[in-house]
Design a protein around this motif. Structure first.
Motif, short mmCIF file in Angstrom:
data_model
loop_
_atom_site.label_atom_id
_atom_site.label_comp_id
_atom_site.label_asym_id
_atom_site.label_seq_id
_atom_site.Cartn_x
_atom_site.Cartn_y
_atom_site.Cartn_z
N GLY A 322 7.46 -5.05 -8.64
CA GLY A 322 6.23 -5.26 -9.38
C GLY A 322 5.31 -6.26 -8.71
O GLY A 322 4.09 -6.12 -8.75
N GLN A 323 5.89 -7.28 -8.07
CA GLN A 323 5.09 -8.31 -7.42
C GLN A 323 4.57 -7.87 -6.06
O GLN A 323 3.42 -8.15 -5.71
N HIS A 324 5.43 -7.23 -5.28
CA HIS A 324 5.09 -6.98 -3.88
C HIS A 324 5.14 -5.51 -3.48
O HIS A 324 4.91 -5.20 -2.30
N GLY A 325 5.46 -4.63 -4.39
CA GLY A 325 5.50 -3.21 -4.06
C GLY A 325 6.80 -2.79 -3.39
O GLY A 325 7.73 -3.57 -3.23
N LEU A 326 6.83 -1.52 -2.99
CA LEU A 326 8.02 -0.96 -2.37
C LEU A 326 8.09 -1.31 -0.89
O LEU A 326 7.09 -1.38 -0.20
N THR A 327 9.33 -1.51 -0.41
CA THR A 327 9.63 -1.61 1.01
C THR A 327 10.88 -0.77 1.24
O THR A 327 11.59 -0.44 0.29
N PRO A 328 11.18 -0.40 2.49
CA PRO A 328 12.41 0.37 2.73
C PRO A 328 13.65 -0.32 2.19
O PRO A 328 14.54 0.34 1.63
N ALA A 384 13.76 11.70 0.90
CA ALA A 384 13.29 10.48 0.24
C ALA A 384 13.24 9.34 1.25
O ALA A 384 13.80 8.27 1.02
N ASP A 385 12.57 9.59 2.35
CA ASP A 385 12.49 8.60 3.42
C ASP A 385 11.91 7.30 2.88
O ASP A 385 10.77 7.28 2.39
N PRO A 386 12.65 6.17 2.94
CA PRO A 386 12.14 4.91 2.40
C PRO A 386 10.83 4.46 3.05
O PRO A 386 9.97 3.89 2.37
N ALA A 387 10.67 4.70 4.34
CA ALA A 387 9.43 4.29 5.01
C ALA A 387 8.24 5.05 4.43
O ALA A 387 7.20 4.44 4.13
N ARG A 388 8.39 6.35 4.27
CA ARG A 388 7.27 7.15 3.76
C ARG A 388 6.92 6.74 2.33
O ARG A 388 5.73 6.57 1.99
N LEU A 389 7.92 6.55 1.49
CA LEU A 389 7.67 6.16 0.10
C LEU A 389 7.07 4.77 0.02
O LEU A 389 6.18 4.50 -0.81
N SER A 390 7.53 3.86 0.88
CA SER A 390 7.00 2.50 0.87
C SER A 390 5.54 2.48 1.30
O SER A 390 4.71 1.78 0.71
N VAL A 391 5.23 3.22 2.34
CA VAL A 391 3.85 3.27 2.83
C VAL A 391 2.93 3.83 1.74
O VAL A 391 1.83 3.29 1.50
N ALA A 392 3.36 4.88 1.09
CA ALA A 392 2.54 5.47 0.03
C ALA A 392 2.28 4.46 -1.08
O ALA A 392 1.15 4.35 -1.60
N ALA A 405 -7.91 -6.83 0.61
CA ALA A 405 -7.87 -6.56 2.05
C ALA A 405 -7.34 -7.75 2.82
O ALA A 405 -6.70 -7.60 3.86
N GLU A 406 -7.60 -8.97 2.32
CA GLU A 406 -7.13 -10.17 3.00
C GLU A 406 -5.63 -10.38 2.81
O GLU A 406 -4.96 -10.92 3.68
N GLU A 407 -5.10 -9.98 1.66
CA GLU A 407 -3.69 -10.22 1.36
C GLU A 407 -2.78 -9.09 1.83
O GLU A 407 -1.56 -9.27 1.91
N PHE A 408 -3.33 -7.94 2.15
CA PHE A 408 -2.51 -6.78 2.49
C PHE A 408 -1.71 -7.05 3.77
O PHE A 408 -2.20 -7.66 4.73
N ASP A 409 -0.47 -6.56 3.78
CA ASP A 409 0.43 -6.80 4.91
C ASP A 409 0.29 -5.67 5.93
O ASP A 409 1.01 -4.67 5.89
N TYR A 410 -0.63 -5.85 6.87
CA TYR A 410 -0.84 -4.85 7.90
C TYR A 410 0.32 -4.81 8.88
O TYR A 410 0.62 -3.75 9.45
N ALA A 411 0.97 -5.94 9.09
CA ALA A 411 2.12 -5.99 10.00
C ALA A 411 3.26 -5.11 9.50
O ALA A 411 4.02 -4.56 10.29
N PHE A 412 3.39 -4.96 8.17
CA PHE A 412 4.42 -4.08 7.63
C PHE A 412 4.22 -2.65 8.11
O PHE A 412 5.17 -1.98 8.53
N LEU A 413 2.98 -2.18 8.08
CA LEU A 413 2.70 -0.82 8.53
C LEU A 413 2.97 -0.67 10.03
O LEU A 413 3.48 0.35 10.48
#
Length: 603
Positions: A322-328, A384-392, A405-413
């Motif tokens: 809920g705080q940070h969204g999905l990751t693999p 159910a690829d975790p990377a694909r679901l996390s990116v979505a 836009a300032e807080e988004f984690d571009y390095a994750f992508l």
């Protein structure tokens, strides 16, 4: 306990001698294949130049021969062929997906599947094999539960002994090499360093160990019986620890579970330990093998305790998502929670249901095994690829404004979401939002995730520092500057108020500031005002752990609040070497006594 009686011998097919040769051939083929793959990687030759082919081949020849070693002589030939081909296809799919679309760890530049894929594929094969083998031997889709227990636990012991045998074999080889080296003969040492020898001899030794342990069936059952007995008597201990933990939670505060960042994994680990120990006590469920009453009641209590453990794991995971969204990693954790929930519900039902002791556990284990196999296959294939679901999910959070836009984690992508993440980053680089496009474009050009400029996040304004004695205040410039220290934000909170006191610590006529803290760690920091108006941390006094003071917890905040601090000369002075001042770096046991040596109150 013999499950199949005389039919067990008849089902084995070939005699022990031909079975042994078959297993040695499998081991030799495995060694030759792995050697060929290793040499192609070393020489950067085909098939190592084609990651989508090389990674599947490595997975297949690493794990499939082990499945065949355990299947020959036990499984019907038709079933063996079908299962072998299916296992090879699944391994190939998992390996291909890992190197083409999946997430690869930082620094892994070889055309190999990620380490987690190796572990997950091994687990998938073990569980699936021991669902198929008993059913094939029983000539039924669903075998009697004692057959599942017997084959799975026997295979586990057999694998452990085979690995130990292989390790002991190598220890003896190195010992022999050392003996020859002492007298100036290094041929054996040189031979052990040659891959053309070491790889095939390892697989041959392992296959020989599998056969030897299979022939000595009574040995395996004896070792298994002892291991299960020891594990079963650990269950009451783990049950008592878990029950005490659950009862203490309301008083200690549930929120503290997530302070360290690994509360969910800890809950899942505790649940897994209970599941293993419960099964060690239950064994095959036959009435003549029922454990003592104390273990039966401990198993019932443990089965019920699984529910709050998995519930806590789910709660913590939901909070992070809920705080940070999905990751693999969080998606994989969610799959583990699902498998744990299946066991928790089934074991709790088995614990409270009247009738034979914990009997519903049997069906739960089979269903849980199927869910685990399906879950692994879904996570490490396109399903159910975790990377694909996390990116979505992360892209949805950006598009809906939940993350700026300032807080988004571009390095994750760029680094943590595989091919799906890089494709999403390419789309963001062409975004209509100039800030998003700029940050995404900058991230595309970096080669190391640590080159990505950290995003600015709003800092909390509720840093809590209580100044002593009452009525004194800290300089406004100091408060503004310490707000930039991340550790202040983490340590000086509403639940852990820091204590401050001003005092001239170095005798220069200007007060320094002492800040006492006690959260994840305890200590006192000393800040001194520099000539440029900046307050710099000159010293950090760490409080000793509780064992250093006869079990007493030291909270420096209380001492600073009440003025129970003093300065003393160091045991050893600083050294000046060629004009450079060097402080002594030592670890000393603190004095924690009572009486006249206690520090007087600060003025």
């Amino acid at each position: 306990m013999t499950i199949f009686g005389a039919n067990e011998i008849a089902d084995r097919g070939p005699d022990d001698r031909s079975l042994g040769w078959t297993r040695l051939v499998i081991g030799l083929i495995q060694g030759a294949a792995l050697l060929g793959l290793y040499l192609s990687l070393e020489n950067r030759a085909w098939p190592a130049t084609v990651p989508g082919l090389f990674a599947p081949l490595v997975l297949i020849f690493a794990w499939l021969p082990i499945v065949l070693l355990g299947a020959v002589g036990r499984m019907r030939l038709r079933t063996l062929l079908i299962w072998g081909l299916a296992a090879a296809a699944l391994l190939a799919l998992m390996g291909w997906w890992s190197v083409t679309w999946g997430v690869r760890p930082d620094g892994l530049n070889e055309p190999l599947a990620a380490p987690i894929v190796f572990a997950a594929s091994a687990a998938m094969l073990f569980i699936a094999h021991h669902l198929i083998l008993p059913a094939d031997r029983a000539r039924r889709w669903l075998a009697p539960y004692p057959a599942y227990f017997d084959t799975a636990w026997k295979a586990g012991v057999q694998l452990a002994l085979s690995v130990a045998f292989t390790g002991a074999f190598w220890v003896l080889l190195f010992l022999g090499a050392g003996l020859f080296s002492v007298i100036g003969l290094n041929f054996l040492r040189d031979l052990l360093g040659q891959e053309w020898f070491s790889i095939p001899v390892t697989t041959l030794a392992f296959s020989a160990a599998v056969h030897l342990t299979d022939v000595k069936d009574g040995l395996i059952r004896g070792v298994r019986t002892v291991a299960l007995m020891l594990l079963s008597w650990l269950m009451p201990v783990m049950t008592l620890i878990t029950a005490a933990f659950i009862l203490a939670l309301p008083f200690a505060g549930v929120g503290r579970l997530w302070d360290e960042g690994y509360g969910t994994s800890l809950m899942l680990s505790a649940a897994a330990a209970l599941i293993i120990l419960i099964n060690a006590a239950y064994q095959d469920g036959e009435p003549d093998g029922a454990p003592p009453v104390v273990l039966q009641w401990a198993a019932r209590i443990a089965g019920v305790l699984l529910v709050p453990l998995i519930g806590l794991a789910l709660w913590g995971l939901a909070l992070r998502i809920g705080q940070h969204g999905l990751t693999p990693e969080r998606i994989i954790a969610a799959a583990c929670v699902l498998v744990g929930a299946v066991h928790a519900v089934g074991y709790a039902f088995a614990a409270v249901k009247p009738g034979p002791w914990m009997r519903p556990l049997e069906r739960t284990n089979i269903i849980g095994g199927v869910v685990a196999v399906v879950g692994i296959l879904a996570l490490f294939t396109p399903l159910a690829d975790p990377a694909r679901l996390s990116v979505a999910d992360q892209m949805r959070r950006l598009e809906t404004g939940r993350v700026s836009a300032e807080e988004f984690d571009y390095a994750f992508l760029r680094f943590d979401a595989g091919r799906s993440g890089r494709a999403a980053l390419d789309r963001l680089a062409e975004s209509d939002d100039p800030e998003v496009a700029r940050r995404a474009g900058e991230t595309q050009t970096v080669e190391d995730r640590y080159q990505v400029s950290p995003t600015e996040s709003p800092r909390p304004q509720n840093i809590r520092i209580e100044v002593n004695p009452a009525g004194t205040t800290l300089p406004p410039a100091f408060l503004e500057q310490v707000a930039e220290y991340d550790w202040f934000i983490q340590l000086c909170t509403e639940d852990n108020v820091c204590q401050a006191r001003m005092r001239d610590m170095d005798g220069d006529g200007t007060d320094e500031i002492l800040i006492a803290y006690a959260s994840h760690r305890s200590g006192v920091s000393l800040f001194k005002l520099e000539g440029d108006g900046q307050w710099m941390e000159w010293a950090d006094y760490r409080a000793p752990d509780d064992t250093a003071c006869n079990g007493e917890d030291i909270d420096p905040r209380n001492a600073l609040r009440e003025g129970r601090l003093e300065t003393v000369d160091p045991l050893f002075p600083d050294l000046v070497v060629d004009g450079v001042r060097i402080r002594p770096q030592g670890v000393f046991q603190p004095y924690c006594g009572d009486g006249p040596d206690r520090a007087p109150a600060l003025p």
